[in-house]
Design a protein around this motif. Structure first.
Motif, PDB file in Angstrom:
ATOM      1  N   TYR A 107       0.859  -1.181   0.000  1.00  0.00           N
ATOM      2  CA  TYR A 107       0.000   0.000   0.000  1.00  0.00           C
ATOM      3  C   TYR A 107       0.896   1.232   0.000  1.00  0.00           C
ATOM      4  N   SER A 108       0.391   2.341  -0.499  1.00  0.00           N
ATOM      5  CA  SER A 108       1.190   3.555  -0.617  1.00  0.00           C
ATOM      6  C   SER A 108       1.515   4.121   0.766  1.00  0.00           C
ATOM      7  N   ALA A 109       2.638   4.836   0.846  1.00  0.00           N
ATOM      8  CA  ALA A 109       3.049   5.478   2.093  1.00  0.00           C
ATOM      9  C   ALA A 109       3.050   6.986   1.901  1.00  0.00           C
ATOM     10  N   SER A 110       2.894   7.714   2.978  1.00  0.00           N
ATOM     11  CA  SER A 110       2.823   9.172   2.914  1.00  0.00           C
ATOM     12  C   SER A 110       4.202   9.822   2.964  1.00  0.00           C
ATOM     13  N   TYR A 111       5.266   9.025   2.943  1.00  0.00           N
ATOM     14  CA  TYR A 111       6.627   9.549   3.005  1.00  0.00           C
ATOM     15  C   TYR A 111       7.476   8.876   1.936  1.00  0.00           C
ATOM     16  N   THR A 112       8.607   9.484   1.644  1.00  0.00           N
ATOM     17  CA  THR A 112       9.540   8.930   0.669  1.00  0.00           C
ATOM     18  C   THR A 112      10.691   8.237   1.383  1.00  0.00           C
ATOM     19  N   LEU A 113      11.459   7.472   0.635  1.00  0.00           N
ATOM     20  CA  LEU A 113      12.618   6.790   1.216  1.00  0.00           C
ATOM     21  C   LEU A 113      13.660   7.802   1.676  1.00  0.00           C
ATOM     22  N   GLU A 114      13.774   8.907   0.965  1.00  0.00           N
ATOM     23  CA  GLU A 114      14.733   9.950   1.357  1.00  0.00           C
ATOM     24  C   GLU A 114      14.352  10.548   2.709  1.00  0.00           C
ATOM     25  N   GLU A 115      13.069  10.780   2.937  1.00  0.00           N
ATOM     26  CA  GLU A 115      12.607  11.308   4.223  1.00  0.00           C
ATOM     27  C   GLU A 115      12.869  10.311   5.348  1.00  0.00           C
ATOM     28  N   LEU A 116      12.656   9.039   5.061  1.00  0.00           N
ATOM     29  CA  LEU A 116      12.901   7.995   6.054  1.00  0.00           C
ATOM     30  C   LEU A 116      14.379   7.934   6.418  1.00  0.00           C
ATOM     31  N   ASP A 117      15.252   8.003   5.400  1.00  0.00           N
ATOM     32  CA  ASP A 117      16.694   7.983   5.649  1.00  0.00           C
ATOM     33  C   ASP A 117      17.137   9.204   6.463  1.00  0.00           C
ATOM     34  N   GLN A 118      16.583  10.353   6.152  1.00  0.00           N
ATOM     35  CA  GLN A 118      16.969  11.581   6.850  1.00  0.00           C
ATOM     36  C   GLN A 118      16.579  11.541   8.323  1.00  0.00           C
ATOM     37  N   LYS A 119      15.348  11.082   8.602  1.00  0.00           N
ATOM     38  CA  LYS A 119      14.890  10.996   9.989  1.00  0.00           C
ATOM     39  C   LYS A 119      15.737  10.005  10.787  1.00  0.00           C
TER      40      LYS A 119
END
Length: 297
Positions: free
Chosen positions: A77-89
């Motif tokens: 299912y789609s997520a409300s964030y990108t992989l780049e945002e996940l890596d940054q956090k």
């Protein structure tokens, strides 16, 4: 001579052994957590598949380790964030841990972990916004949900669809395991993880241990605030940690009694500490010579 009588439990054991051949494979819904948590869960899932069980995993499209597998069905299912945002956090979270190793772990986590875990928790809202996937789960007649509780989403799924849940965890912060299982955990005798105390505490340490528990309660109200808000929106009623964790059917604890201090456990708590260990090699054969020396072959 009269025939010997069979022990009373033996006929029951024979019946169980005979009946085991007629047991049907189950249908399991897996709600995994991303990152290192998935490695252990995946090994269990693969073993269940080898034993003939049908496995369906639901996971967000954006992740580090989760992905397609030829061994089991994957529903994304789609997520409300990108992989780049996940890596940054996560980078901010990791850097904070290295720079503040001498500080209280609760104060460190309170500042760096909330943003990261709010991002994690948000994907559960995306799951329930996918009406097609929700309808699929509802109509698939799963036997149980296999989940990691730190993500919380698996707990929400199990409760929402009224399915038995099997939880795989090393432990859950904030005393949620003990509270959910209604297991006694007196802070006067069981040291909190962040305290560094042994189980032989002085009176002063016991007082401090109680304070640590209060700090955990304060910390968790912030760390899991987003998760419980999402759960409340999904159930359309205020939802607490106890509402979710008390729904658990079986706790699979990835630890061992020798690694932790003695504490009460409930019948639905199973220790599987060896699951993270590699299978050891056979010991070499040892022979004694006539002179008493040992020879390894």
């Amino acid at each position: 001579m009269a025939p010997a009588l069979l022990p009373a439990p033996l006929p029951l054991c024979v019946c169980l052994l005979l009946a085991s051949g007629f047991a049907q494979a189950g249908k399991l819904l897996v709600v995994p957590m991303d990152g290192s948590h998935w490695f252990t869960m995946r090994s269990v899932v693969e073993k269940l598949i080898q034993r003939g069980h049908e496995v369906v995993a639901v996971m967000p499209e954006v992740s580090w380790q989760l992905g397609q597998s030829s061994n089991f069905t994957v529903k994304t299912y789609s997520a409300s964030y990108t992989l780049e945002e996940l890596d940054q956090k996560f980078k901010i979270f990791a850097d904070t841990q290295w720079k503040n190793q001498e500080k209280n772990i609760l104060s460190v986590l309170l500042g760096s972990a909330i943003d990261l875990f709010e991002l994690f928790f948000s994907h559960c809202k995306s799951l329930f916004n996918n009406k097609k996937l929700v309808e699929y789960i509802k109509e698939s007649s799963f036997d149980a949900v296999f989940l990691d509780p730190f993500d919380v989403c698996g707990l929400i799924v199990a409760k929402y669809f009224s399915l038995p849940s099997v939880v795989l965890t090393r432990g859950v912060a904030c005393n949620y395991v003990e509270d959910g299982a209604q297991c006694p955990s007196p802070p006067s005798y069981i040291p909190r993880f962040v305290s560094g105390f042994s189980d032989a505490m002085t009176f002063t340490e016991r007082v401090q241990n109680n304070i640590f528990r209060l700090e955990e309660h304060f910390f968790c109200s912030y760390l899991f605030k987003k998760a419980f808000e999402i759960a409340s929106d999904i159930f359309q009623t205020p939802t607490t940690a106890y509402d979710l964790f008390s729904h658990t059917s079986i706790w699979l604890l990835r630890t061992d009694f020798v690694l932790d201090y003695p504490r009460p456990v409930m019948p639905n708590m199973v220790f599987i500490g060896g699951i993270n260990c590699h299978r050891g090699r056979l010991l070499p054969k040892v022979r004694c010579s006539s002179t008493g020396a040992l020879r390894i072959t």
